[in-house]
Write a protein that holds these residues in place. Structure first.
Motif, PDB file in Angstrom:
ATOM      1  N   UNK A   1      -4.047  22.482 -24.832  1.00 53.16           N
ATOM      2  CA  UNK A   1      -4.273  22.421 -23.395  1.00 53.16           C
ATOM      3  C   UNK A   1      -3.604  21.247 -22.701  1.00 53.16           C
ATOM      4  N   UNK A   2      -2.974  20.361 -23.483  1.00 53.05           N
ATOM      5  CA  UNK A   2      -2.346  19.195 -22.848  1.00 53.05           C
ATOM      6  C   UNK A   2      -1.028  18.873 -23.558  1.00 53.05           C
ATOM      7  N   UNK A   3       0.077  18.789 -22.824  1.00 48.30           N
ATOM      8  CA  UNK A   3       1.384  18.573 -23.469  1.00 48.30           C
ATOM      9  C   UNK A   3       1.565  17.122 -23.905  1.00 48.30           C
ATOM     10  N   UNK A   4       1.990  16.874 -25.127  1.00 52.92           N
ATOM     11  CA  UNK A   4       2.229  15.489 -25.572  1.00 52.92           C
ATOM     12  C   UNK A   4       3.412  14.833 -24.858  1.00 52.92           C
ATOM     13  N   UNK A   5       4.298  15.647 -24.300  1.00 54.27           N
ATOM     14  CA  UNK A   5       5.469  15.088 -23.604  1.00 54.27           C
ATOM     15  C   UNK A   5       5.098  14.386 -22.311  1.00 54.27           C
ATOM     16  N   UNK A   6       3.843  14.510 -21.845  1.00 50.95           N
ATOM     17  CA  UNK A   6       3.414  13.832 -20.613  1.00 50.95           C
ATOM     18  C   UNK A   6       3.490  12.316 -20.740  1.00 50.95           C
ATOM     19  N   UNK A   7       3.654  11.795 -21.963  1.00 53.75           N
ATOM     20  CA  UNK A   7       3.763  10.349 -22.149  1.00 53.75           C
ATOM     21  C   UNK A   7       4.991   9.751 -21.473  1.00 53.75           C
ATOM     22  N   UNK A   8       5.978  10.570 -21.150  1.00 51.58           N
ATOM     23  CA  UNK A   8       7.165  10.023 -20.493  1.00 51.58           C
ATOM     24  C   UNK A   8       6.885   9.655 -19.040  1.00 51.58           C
ATOM     25  N   UNK A   9       5.825  10.214 -18.455  1.00 50.87           N
ATOM     26  CA  UNK A   9       5.560   9.976 -17.028  1.00 50.87           C
ATOM     27  C   UNK A   9       5.251   8.509 -16.724  1.00 50.87           C
ATOM     28  N   UNK A  10       4.309   7.868 -17.423  1.00 46.87           N
ATOM     29  CA  UNK A  10       4.080   6.442 -17.119  1.00 46.87           C
ATOM     30  C   UNK A  10       5.284   5.570 -17.452  1.00 46.87           C
ATOM     31  N   UNK A  11       6.095   5.978 -18.448  1.00 41.87           N
ATOM     32  CA  UNK A  11       7.279   5.194 -18.781  1.00 41.87           C
ATOM     33  C   UNK A  11       8.270   5.212 -17.623  1.00 41.87           C
ATOM     34  N   UNK A  12       8.495   6.398 -17.057  1.00 40.74           N
ATOM     35  CA  UNK A  12       9.420   6.501 -15.924  1.00 40.74           C
ATOM     36  C   UNK A  12       8.881   5.743 -14.713  1.00 40.74           C
ATOM     37  N   UNK A  13       7.573   5.888 -14.444  1.00 38.76           N
ATOM     38  CA  UNK A  13       6.983   5.150 -13.328  1.00 38.76           C
ATOM     39  C   UNK A  13       7.068   3.656 -13.518  1.00 38.76           C
ATOM     40  N   UNK A  14       6.811   3.187 -14.753  1.00 36.04           N
ATOM     41  CA  UNK A  14       6.898   1.757 -15.021  1.00 36.04           C
ATOM     42  C   UNK A  14       8.298   1.216 -14.864  1.00 36.04           C
ATOM     43  N   UNK A  15       9.307   2.043 -15.158  1.00 35.40           N
ATOM     44  CA  UNK A  15      10.686   1.595 -14.996  1.00 35.40           C
ATOM     45  C   UNK A  15      11.025   1.241 -13.568  1.00 35.40           C
ATOM     46  N   UNK A  16      10.295   1.791 -12.614  1.00 37.47           N
ATOM     47  CA  UNK A  16      10.573   1.524 -11.200  1.00 37.47           C
ATOM     48  C   UNK A  16       9.927   0.243 -10.689  1.00 37.47           C
ATOM     49  N   UNK A  17       8.773  -0.146 -11.272  1.00 35.85           N
ATOM     50  CA  UNK A  17       8.003  -1.226 -10.646  1.00 35.85           C
ATOM     51  C   UNK A  17       7.717  -2.410 -11.557  1.00 35.85           C
ATOM     52  N   UNK A  18       7.898  -2.277 -12.869  1.00 37.08           N
ATOM     53  CA  UNK A  18       7.511  -3.360 -13.783  1.00 37.08           C
ATOM     54  C   UNK A  18       8.684  -4.280 -14.086  1.00 37.08           C
ATOM     55  N   UNK A  19       8.313  -5.518 -14.485  1.00 32.41           N
ATOM     56  CA  UNK A  19       9.310  -6.444 -14.992  1.00 32.41           C
ATOM     57  C   UNK A  19       9.774  -5.980 -16.372  1.00 32.41           C
ATOM     58  N   UNK A  20      10.860  -6.569 -16.829  1.00 30.92           N
ATOM     59  CA  UNK A  20      11.466  -6.091 -18.073  1.00 30.92           C
ATOM     60  C   UNK A  20      10.524  -6.259 -19.272  1.00 30.92           C
ATOM     61  N   UNK A  21       9.872  -7.416 -19.399  1.00 26.46           N
ATOM     62  CA  UNK A  21       8.946  -7.638 -20.509  1.00 26.46           C
ATOM     63  C   UNK A  21       7.756  -6.693 -20.461  1.00 26.46           C
ATOM     64  N   UNK A  22       7.209  -6.489 -19.272  1.00 28.93           N
ATOM     65  CA  UNK A  22       6.078  -5.578 -19.118  1.00 28.93           C
ATOM     66  C   UNK A  22       6.476  -4.149 -19.463  1.00 28.93           C
ATOM     67  N   UNK A  23       7.672  -3.764 -19.052  1.00 31.40           N
ATOM     68  CA  UNK A  23       8.140  -2.408 -19.341  1.00 31.40           C
ATOM     69  C   UNK A  23       8.310  -2.200 -20.838  1.00 31.40           C
ATOM     70  N   UNK A  24       8.788  -3.216 -21.549  1.00 37.78           N
ATOM     71  CA  UNK A  24       8.950  -3.110 -22.994  1.00 37.78           C
ATOM     72  C   UNK A  24       7.593  -2.885 -23.671  1.00 37.78           C
ATOM     73  N   UNK A  25       6.550  -3.579 -23.204  1.00 34.40           N
ATOM     74  CA  UNK A  25       5.199  -3.377 -23.740  1.00 34.40           C
ATOM     75  C   UNK A  25       4.749  -1.938 -23.499  1.00 34.40           C
ATOM     76  N   UNK A  26       4.996  -1.426 -22.302  1.00 36.30           N
ATOM     77  CA  UNK A  26       4.581  -0.060 -21.962  1.00 36.30           C
ATOM     78  C   UNK A  26       5.294   0.969 -22.839  1.00 36.30           C
ATOM     79  N   UNK A  27       6.591   0.790 -23.064  1.00 35.25           N
ATOM     80  CA  UNK A  27       7.350   1.719 -23.901  1.00 35.25           C
ATOM     81  C   UNK A  27       6.815   1.706 -25.332  1.00 35.25           C
ATOM     82  N   UNK A  28       6.515   0.527 -25.849  1.00 35.17           N
ATOM     83  CA  UNK A  28       5.985   0.434 -27.208  1.00 35.17           C
ATOM     84  C   UNK A  28       4.630   1.136 -27.324  1.00 35.17           C
TER      85      UNK A  28
END
Length: 375
Positions: A47-74
């Motif tokens: 009932x829930x697609x695992x590929x939805x994990x890319x959504x916060x990564x893409x959103x974070x790429x727009x607003x987060x600093x580089x170090x914070x984004x690296x934490x989110x991707x990990x």
């Protein structure tokens, strides 16, 4: 509810401005969303697609600093690997992990340039759009001026909004003087467009504030001081007196403008001085003339007439042949056809991988005043 919306807008504004607390809150929210999106496919495998994990990564790429984004991707990768280890009956979850990893790498690469500029969200896009509108305003020609018709077309390579060519216009009615400058920066692509944008602002500050004969020398001095290695710019400067039709042309290594005379046909102008930025203190002599009623003047960049492996005169001849029906048309100012310059650009050089610019200056047919020969 309105107060909550206003508070959210203020927080988002602080986030885009680089506020540290707002950035930490955004990271916390995105980490929470990522954790939830990592657990939901395990609890609801159908009932829930695992590929939805890319959504916060893409959103974070727009607003987060580089170090914070690296934490989110990990964290997103860890959530995807966890799901693959716990429940992966068909081997699909491992492929999703690869997709999440590639998305994270792409977002990190894009974020690197945003981090260098200090921009977040769509701030960079908004700035570029505003800059493009400003450049178009600098190039805006007068729509109605006595018995004159002005038309221009600028077609950047690849359909971009920025170009290595740019056009400037300044009108001083109290001096009966209209000045047009067409500049072509050497090179192609984003490098030429960036330098063109810089020069358009600098040259706009000069145009209309110095005498016409001093404009190209001042522009040349500016480029020499910049010290751009292996880079230069060509330019042609028209100083026109609309009341009388007298004009002066100043050329800096640019393709010479061509005049159409109702009596004698096409007449190319003379070459002027060297390109801007090459020779300190170079002179730029004027070529004087007069446009009578029914005469025209064409200013164009080399991208419109230059074909690799062919003589430049061949391209100029093709342009003049296409333009002759336009300039020979007898029309009053009210009947002048708009868009002729754009149609000529597409007719002569539609599929050319270079910036193309054309300016058409026409003195419309009119009854000649006493003492002036009509055409």
């Amino acid at each position: 509810m309105p107060a909550l919306v206003a508070r959210a807008r203020r927080w988002y504004g602080r986030l885009l401005d680089g506020d540290i607390r707002a950035g930490r809150l955004a990271l916390g929210v995105l980490l929470g969303v990522t954790a939830a999106l990592g657990v939901l496919p395990i609890l609801l495998p159908y009932g829930w697609p695992p590929s939805a994990l890319v959504l916060p990564v893409v959103g974070g790429g727009l607003v987060l600093r580089r170090g914070q984004l690296l934490v989110l991707v990990c964290v997103a990768l860890a959530g995807s690997l966890l799901g693959a280890a716990v429940q992966d009956p068909h081997g699909v979850r491992l492929g999703v992990t690869v997709v999440v990893g590639l998305t994270g790498a792409t977002v990190l690469a894009a974020n690197r340039f945003r981090h260098r500029l200090g921009l977040r969200g769509t701030q960079g896009d908004s700035m570029l759009l505003e800059l493009a509108e400003h450049n178009r305003a600098l190039a805006r020609l007068p729509e109605r001026l006595l018995d004159w018709h002005f038309d221009s077309a600028l077609a950047p390579a690849g359909g971009a909004s920025f170009s290595g060519d740019f056009l400037l216009c300044a009108h001083r009615p109290e001096e009966d003087l209209l000045e047009l400058v067409l500049v072509d920066v050497s090179g192609k692509g984003s490098r030429a467009a960036a330098r063109s944008t810089h020069l358009s602002g600098a040259f706009a500050m000069l145009l209309g504030r110095v005498p016409p004969e001093a404009f190209l020398p001042a522009a040349n001095d500016h480029l020499v001081r910049m010290g751009w290695e292996d880079d230069f710019a060509t330019a042609v400067h028209l100083a026109l007196h609309p009341a009388t039709g007298h004009y002066r042309l100043f050329n800096a290594g640019h393709p010479p403008p061509v005049r159409y005379c109702r009596r004698d046909g096409w007449e190319p102008s003379e070459h002027g001085g060297p390109a801007l930025g090459l020779v300190p203190g170079a002179p730029y002599p004027a070529v004087s003339g007069r446009l009578r009623h029914g005469d025209s003047l064409l200013l164009f960049s080399d991208g419109l007439v230059e074909v690799p492996g062919r003589d430049l005169d061949e391209g100029v001849g093709r342009l003049l042949a296409a333009a002759e029906p336009v300039v020979r048309t007898h029309r009053t100012q009210q009947q002048s056809v708009r868009g002729a310059a754009r149609r000529l650009v597409h007719t002569v050089a539609e599929h050319v991988a270079d910036d193309r610019t054309l300016v058409l200056v026409r003195r419309l047919g009119h009854q000649s005043p006493p003492g002036e020969m009509g055409y």
